[in-house]
Structures are given as structure tokens and as C-alpha cells.
Design an enzyme around this catalytic site. Sequence first.
Site, short mmCIF file in Angstrom:
data_model
loop_
_atom_site.label_atom_id
_atom_site.label_comp_id
_atom_site.label_asym_id
_atom_site.label_seq_id
_atom_site.Cartn_x
_atom_site.Cartn_y
_atom_site.Cartn_z
N HIS A 166 -4.08 3.10 -3.43
CA HIS A 166 -4.25 2.69 -2.03
C HIS A 166 -3.56 1.35 -1.76
O HIS A 166 -2.78 1.24 -0.82
CB HIS A 166 -5.74 2.58 -1.67
CG HIS A 166 -5.99 1.96 -0.34
ND1 HIS A 166 -6.01 2.70 0.82
CD2 HIS A 166 -6.20 0.67 0.05
CE1 HIS A 166 -6.23 1.90 1.85
NE2 HIS A 166 -6.34 0.65 1.40
N HIS B 264 0.85 -1.19 0.00
CA HIS B 264 0.00 0.00 0.00
C HIS B 264 0.89 1.25 0.00
O HIS B 264 1.24 1.77 1.07
CB HIS B 264 -0.90 0.01 1.23
CG HIS B 264 -1.81 -1.18 1.33
ND1 HIS B 264 -1.35 -2.43 1.67
CD2 HIS B 264 -3.15 -1.29 1.14
CE1 HIS B 264 -2.37 -3.28 1.68
NE2 HIS B 264 -3.46 -2.62 1.36
N HIS C 169 -28.97 -16.01 24.05
CA HIS C 169 -28.01 -15.88 25.15
C HIS C 169 -27.31 -17.20 25.49
O HIS C 169 -26.41 -17.21 26.32
CB HIS C 169 -28.72 -15.36 26.41
CG HIS C 169 -28.99 -13.89 26.40
ND1 HIS C 169 -29.60 -13.26 25.36
CD2 HIS C 169 -28.71 -12.93 27.32
CE1 HIS C 169 -29.71 -11.96 25.63
NE2 HIS C 169 -29.16 -11.74 26.80
N GLU D 244 -18.49 -4.51 24.22
CA GLU D 244 -17.63 -5.70 24.27
C GLU D 244 -16.45 -5.61 23.31
O GLU D 244 -15.33 -6.01 23.65
CB GLU D 244 -18.45 -6.96 23.93
CG GLU D 244 -19.44 -7.37 24.99
CD GLU D 244 -20.80 -6.73 24.79
OE1 GLU D 244 -21.75 -7.11 25.50
OE2 GLU D 244 -20.92 -5.84 23.92
#
Length: 637
Positions: A255, A24, A457, A395
Site C-alpha cells: 500500500h 504508494h 458553544h 459542517e
Amino acid sequence: MFDKVTKSIRVLSAAAVEKANSGHPGMPMGMAEVGTVLFGNILNISNKNPDWINRDRFVLSAGHGSMLLYSLLHFNGYEISMDDIKKFRQLDAKTAGHPEVDTASGIDITTGPLGQGFATGVGLALAESYLSEIFGKDVIDHYIYGIVSDGDLMEGVSFEAAELAGVWKLGKLIYIFDDNNISIDGNVDKVSITNQKNKFESFGWQVLEVDGHSELEIVNAIEESKKETSKPSLIIAKSTIGKFSPNKQNTSSIHGAPLGEEEINLFFDEIGWSGDPFLHDGDIYDYFDKKRTEDNLNYENWKKNLDKKLKEDDKFKLLWKQFESQELLVPEILENTNAATRVSGGKYLNLIGSNNRFILGGSADLAASTKQIISDEVYSSNNRKGQNIEFGIREHAMAAVVNGINLHSKLFAFGSTFLVFSDYMRPSIRLASLMNINSSYIFTHDSIYLGEDGPTHQPVEHLMSLRLIPGLDVIRPSNSIEIAHSYKYLFSNTNNPKALSLTRQNLEYLDYEVDYKDFLNGGYVISDGDDFTIFASGSEVNIALQLKEKFKNYSVRVVSVPILNKLTPDNSKKLNNNKFSFTIELAKSNGWSGYIGNVTESFSIQTFGKSAPMNDLSEVFEVNSDSIAEKIKSYFS
């Protein structure tokens, strides 16, 4: 001279990508001025002592631009030779496409997955603020700088981490945003309309805007950011990706691909370069020598002060010794009671926290449920000494911040949530394994037996999925002895991450003991027998021992496997040498045979769970001792 240095950085970076035919080049060509300012004017780092704890940290969150960092480290006298640069992206080279961490070479943290470096840097800044309070600003007082990209700011993990940095008022965190409006697929404004200045200001950040190619503006913005001690800073640097490439600058084509022979020659002409692009004048190296000489002297003065404190301050000496040794002061083993492992584990963790100042961590707004509270003292902008970190419902950022804290030095950090939500954390957990760091993730509610919350869950595939991550040890304790061993192992310097899996449901106390050494083998016999073997982990060891009681006319071996992925082939052969062997785990059983060898039958969960009380789930999924006993009997009839 500044322009000559930036020219060399652009030329060397583009040439290395061209030689590798991979990489890159656009970002290094566009951020050469920012990199030169950082390494030539700002960063307090020592090329003679690259792992100096009080060095400034540099986070290259836009890790695809790694040739910018390699070029700068080479010119700054780090262990990145020109031969290393010529081997960019080649097998076993120091100069990987996306390096993670190599402090000996000057690489603090560089990330491939976008957003990860941004969030990890927040953990580095938290660690700095914590240790500064513990040891004093004469010992710990440094900044965390970073280069972040459009892609970093689009990833959700950076959003989570940026707000935490604002809440915690991490004033020593300074990021420079490479605002070039280009990503792989084209202009960023096709897919993002976010006003980054307004966004970050709403998070409590100071935001400054500069011309990314102006030395003076960059220097002034960084100095202004350093003066703002109560807010992290984002410097929006407007830049041109692939600057000086006549046909490819400011386009997505530069890029992530080499310029190509024709374009790189045009680039050399445009920038005024002739000769070997891997051969640079001595004054390029001299340019950085003054700053490195100054910083090496800063290290020597810091070391003299440290040695003086160690001689004169006994309290400081004791703390520093504990920090340096990373020795865990282990409390007495907990009372043996019938309890969920999250409860007994939480009590043990709190005891550990009272004796060990260098363990930090918390939960993603679930402390009341996970019970993993290391201290009543909460870390905040008003109390940098707090060991308990409140991450909020974040999280993904929590896992990355934990990585940053562990990367900083010799701290141990953990994050806690329900096992099912480890899905949000997986990219950071994987990076912890790649970086060989001691991050810990404590998961509770680890089976369908959490009950009525239902299948969203109830983790089914998560245990084995986590075990698939190379280097991650997944731990499931079944009694208080194994719990004590689990936490001791969790906070030990093994240079690999660990995931601790704990129950929501209460368990009957299991009366057996195991030495720590045997625990680290991954599995061991807790009750021997010759007719058949039952392997189980965590709460399911209870079921295994109940089954032994039901088969009193047989000789049954029960094997507890708290760390399945640590079983060696030799150990597995010794444990699994009966004619029949069965496994019990309230999760997908795929993969067990890869660890223990032949399995006659696995008693497990192969579908999603259901919303129902625990006892009903036990009957429906037939994972109770009565149901399993009937199935085992069929092999002996």
C-alpha cells in the site's frame, strides 16, 4: 492493446515510486484498468485547453495513488514530462506525493486527507448543475468522475457528502470505488463491516458492481451510470492491490512503500517487462491520441457555440461577462443601526445575492441563527438555480462542498455556522488554503457573549487557531462600514480563503469610517492619541472606545484590527509606537504580539466560558470597560 497500455501504467507507476524510494505503488497497480478506461474511453478533457470549463472533472480522492494520475497525464500529452515523473516526490517537482490542484497539468482535485476528495466532488457536481441551469446545457454539460478508496468511505465526511449528493440527485456524479479490502494496517474487514452497496443505495445512489480488471465491465458500468440522470452512481470495482507483484499483491505491505529491488524485478518478470521502465513505446501515447483529438475538437465546437451565443444573446453576454470578470456588484451601504453583526451582515449578504448570481452558499441547519441567507430561492433537485444551499447538520461536508464549488470555475461559495463548530471544518479550510481558492466561511456567535448555551458553544481558542492556518484571512468587523468591506473582500478573487467572524450580541453603532484600501491593511487608527494604544477587533472595538471615554485626561489611541493576520510589520510599527499598548479580544490572546509587536497587557479569555447571561459573564471574566479601566490605571499610578 489495452493490456499493453495497462502494463505501461503499472510499470511506470511502480518504477517512479521505486526511484523516489517513497510512495504508494499498490493503488496504481490495482487500478490501471480503471484509469485507462477513464482516460481512453470516457473523460471529455482537452490537453490543449486543460482549464476548459466544460471539461469532465476527475477527482482522485485516493490521492496516495497519485502516480496513477501522473502516468495517465503523461501518456495523454499533459504537462507532465518523463523527467517530472523521475522527480516524483522530490523538492519543487510537479509530481508531489499528494498533489492538490494544478489545472494546467490536468489535475482537477486530488486529496491527501481521505474523504475530502469525495466530498469536494459533490461540490463540483452541484456547481455543474447550477451553471448548466444559468447558462444552458449547450455551454455547461459535463460529468464528475472519481476514484475513491476504502479509507475515503470510512471517513465521516464522505458519509455526510454522500447523503447530500443523494438528496440533491446529482446524476452527473460517478465514483468508482477501489474495493481491494486493504489499508495500511491490513485487511479492511477487520475494522469495517459496512455493506457499501446497501449504504449508498439507502442514500439514493445507484450502485453497480464490476470486476475492476475487466475493461468491458468498467466501460459498461460507466455508460449505465451516465444514463441514470436522477441519482449519483457508485461503481464498486473489485480489484487486487499491487496486481502482478508476486509476493506483495493483495497485502498491506504494497500500500504505502516501494516494492524493493528484488520484488520489483519479480514484478517485471511476472508482467513481462524488459528494458528501461521509463521508456515506453510510441503506441502507448498513440492509444490516447484518438480520444484527445476528439475532445480537442469538442472544445473547438463548444467555443464556436459560445462565441455565437455571446454575439446573438445580450442577456447571456451580460451574465457571462459578470461570471468571467468575477466582479462583485456592491449594494449601497446598510443603514447604521445598533445590531449584532450577524444581523446587519445577513441583511447585506441578502442584498449582495439579489445582484450577484454567481455567489452560492448556506448554513449547516443554522440559517435562523446565523442570518446568512443569500437568497430566498433554495437550491434543490427541483430548482437548480437556487443560490441558498441547505446543508443540514453537516459542517464537515459543507466546508468541502464549498471548496468544490469554488474549485469548479469562477463561482464564489460560502458555508455558515457557529464559530465554535469551525473545529468540524478545519481539514477542509486548511485544504482551501493549500489550494489557494476563494472559499468563504461565515461564522457567528463568535465570543463567550453568546451566553447561556455555555462553554460548549462559546469559542475561546478558535480565532487565533484559525489565524494560524497559512493563507486564511480571519475577519472581525465592528461596524456597518467594516461589514460592507468584509463582504466585498469575502467575495473577491484573491486566491485565498477567508473566515468572517460575526457577533450574536447587539452592538452600539460606532461612528467612524475607513476606506476599503485601509481596511485591507488589516488595522488602522480610528481615534488617535499619544499616551497609550488599545488594539481591538470586532465587538471589542466598542469596549475600546468606551475606555477612551473613561480616560479623557489621557491621549488614547484606538486601533481597529478587523484582519489581524494581514498586518504588515511596517504597519504594526506605525500603529504600535506608544509606550503602552493593550489588546482586547474575547478569546485566547496568545499570538497577538506576533502580529503587533510588544503588548503591555492583553485583556482576553484564557479559560473556557460559563453558562450564564452576557452581563454576568462580563463581570466574571472582567472584560468590561470598568474592569479593564481599573487595570490600565495601575500602569499610570
